[in-house]
Design an enzyme around this catalytic site. Structure first.
Site, mmCIF file in Angstrom:
data_model
loop_
_atom_site.group_PDB
_atom_site.id
_atom_site.type_symbol
_atom_site.label_atom_id
_atom_site.label_comp_id
_atom_site.label_asym_id
_atom_site.label_seq_id
_atom_site.Cartn_x
_atom_site.Cartn_y
_atom_site.Cartn_z
ATOM 1 N N GLN A 1 -13.012 -11.031 -8.049
ATOM 2 C CA GLN A 1 -14.459 -10.950 -7.872
ATOM 3 C C GLN A 1 -14.855 -10.391 -6.512
ATOM 4 O O GLN A 1 -16.042 -10.348 -6.179
ATOM 5 C CB GLN A 1 -15.084 -12.340 -8.061
ATOM 6 N N HIS B 1 -15.571 -16.462 -6.532
ATOM 7 C CA HIS B 1 -16.694 -17.233 -5.994
ATOM 8 C C HIS B 1 -16.950 -16.968 -4.516
ATOM 9 O O HIS B 1 -17.110 -17.890 -3.715
ATOM 10 C CB HIS B 1 -16.508 -18.729 -6.248
ATOM 11 N N TYR C 1 -27.108 -30.296 -3.554
ATOM 12 C CA TYR C 1 -27.346 -29.867 -4.935
ATOM 13 C C TYR C 1 -26.250 -30.312 -5.902
ATOM 14 O O TYR C 1 -26.282 -29.953 -7.073
ATOM 15 C CB TYR C 1 -27.596 -28.351 -4.960
ATOM 16 N N GLU D 1 -27.752 -22.434 -13.056
ATOM 17 C CA GLU D 1 -28.898 -23.079 -12.418
ATOM 18 C C GLU D 1 -29.817 -22.088 -11.710
ATOM 19 O O GLU D 1 -29.355 -21.100 -11.127
ATOM 20 C CB GLU D 1 -28.415 -24.082 -11.364
ATOM 21 N N TYR E 1 -13.942 -26.219 -17.519
ATOM 22 C CA TYR E 1 -13.471 -25.259 -18.526
ATOM 23 C C TYR E 1 -12.453 -25.869 -19.481
ATOM 24 O O TYR E 1 -12.308 -25.404 -20.610
ATOM 25 C CB TYR E 1 -12.883 -24.020 -17.840
#
Length: 379
Positions: free
Chosen positions: A92, A159, A261, A251, A272
């Site tokens: 990513q 991420h 949060y 979200e 998963y």
């Protein structure tokens, strides 16, 4: 002290050559083009693009995952690679967000993010540069310097997050650090991972950050986040953020200073492997999302609309959908939010932005093409 991950590299390495409510992701059937309230005009095509941003002169900055930063004319007919950056593009990672500085009309300064290797593994970096005449009638990105990097660098390719938003007063910026698929750093007060950060324009901790007096890293504004891939201010100065949940539980959050949060302790999704994660619940001490999705939309970029071409949507949020291959519309009303529309686009939508004339612009990162830039105007 400024970081110099990029500033110490030779310039030759850095500068390049001249309708219903929200539907479940994957729902059967296609919305016919005539049912969408906008026309789609393809402007250009790119190779795995990640972000778009408009300069004050209406030219468009585009980042490509492999490290190219491209400057596109307003009509899409002329392009120039203004920098080729030595990023780590595995998984990513890559060259990610790009946002002009608030004073870019005069300073010509550009902020951007990318993933890099370093001591301990890999992490996301915030950097900036300045547009300069390349001597051949075009531009190059010069004076490149890295001003902040996530702490700690860790193993893995996921991420990173890396979204950038300038505060309305232009005196500070907000920068998202994902938890790098490591879960617990999101609650670690010393790590910047899994956090929204507030920094000075030089990449230092902004004065007055709410958690420094509690022993947190001085950059931290909010914590308990997962993979934060969109951040934007509304017209009243409220900060909104969207992030990918695990298996379910994407979200949209209203970001408040000092709040937790909840990730990975609570989530409206599951692991998963099917293991349950406690849902957000009243009184649990965590700030709940204003909107959440299950099944997921896989949110990409976030834009809050302020234009006049679509007056019915002024003040609302628009989110690019990756696995859902959609454009997601969320109705914002003060501090509340509600699902409005999800239009299938036939490709992964990586980023969404508002053009100078109020048109909505999208960029794909796969599907029908490597990554088309599409302009949406009223039907």
């Amino acid at each position: 002290m400024r970081l110099t991950l990029l500033a110490t590299l030779p310039l030759a390495l850095l500068a390049g050559a001249g309708a219903p409510s929200i539907a479940a992701a994957g729902q059967a059937g296609e919305t016919p083009p005539s049912a969408k309230p906008f026309r789609e005009t393809v402007i250009a095509d790119f190779v795995s693009p990640w972000a778009i941003a408009f300069l004050p002169d209406e030219r468009i900055l585009v980042t490509e995952k492999a490290g190219q930063m491209i400057l596109l004319s307003a009509d899409g007919k002329r392009r120039q690679t203004i920098a080729t950056l030595p990023v780590d593009s595995a998984g990513q990672g890559g060259l990610m967000d790009v946002v002009p500085a608030p004073d870019s009309a005069t300073s010509r300064r550009i902020y951007f993010s990318y993933s890099a290797k370093g001591a301990g593994g890999k992490g996301v970096v915030l950097a900036r540069g300045r547009l300069r005449d390349d001597g051949r009638g075009g531009d190059r990105l010069g004076e490149i310097e890295a001003v902040f990097q996530a702490r700690p660098f860790v193993a893995g390719d996921g991420h990173y997050s890396g979204r950038i938003a300038f505060a309305p007063d232009g005196q500070s910026l907000f920068f998202t650090n994902g938890e790098r698929q490591k879960f617990t750093p999101a609650q670690d007060p010393q790590a910047t991972l899994g956090k929204v950060l507030r920094l000075t324009l030089d990449g230092k901790p902004a004065p007055g950050n709410p958690l420094a007096v509690k022993g947190f890293a001085p950059e931290v504004w909010s914590y308990g986040h997962r993979n934060l891939l969109g951040i934007a201010f509304d017209g009243a100065g409220r900060l909104w953020e969207q992030e990918m949940g695990p298996k379910g539980g994407d979200e949209l959050n209203l970001i408040l200073p000092g709040r937790n949060y909840g990730w990975p302790t609570v989530s409206n999704g599951s692991h998963y492997d099917g293991r349950d994660i406690p849902d957000h619940a009243p009184g649990d001490g965590y700030e709940p999302p204003k909107v959440w999705w299950n099944p997921v939309i896989s949110p990409g970029g976030l834009m809050i609309y302020s234009g006049n071409l679509f007056p019915q949507w002024k003040g609302d949020a628009f989110i690019g959908g990756l696995s859902s291959q959609s454009l997601v519309h969320v109705d914002l009303d003060g501090q509340t939010a509600g699902k409005a529309d999800q239009w299938p686009m036939g490709a992964r939508i990586r980023d969404v932005d508002q053009g100078p004339d109020g048109a909505i612009w999208l960029i794909e990162d796969g599907g029908k093409s490597a990554g088309r830039l599409i302009r949406l105007t009223p039907r």
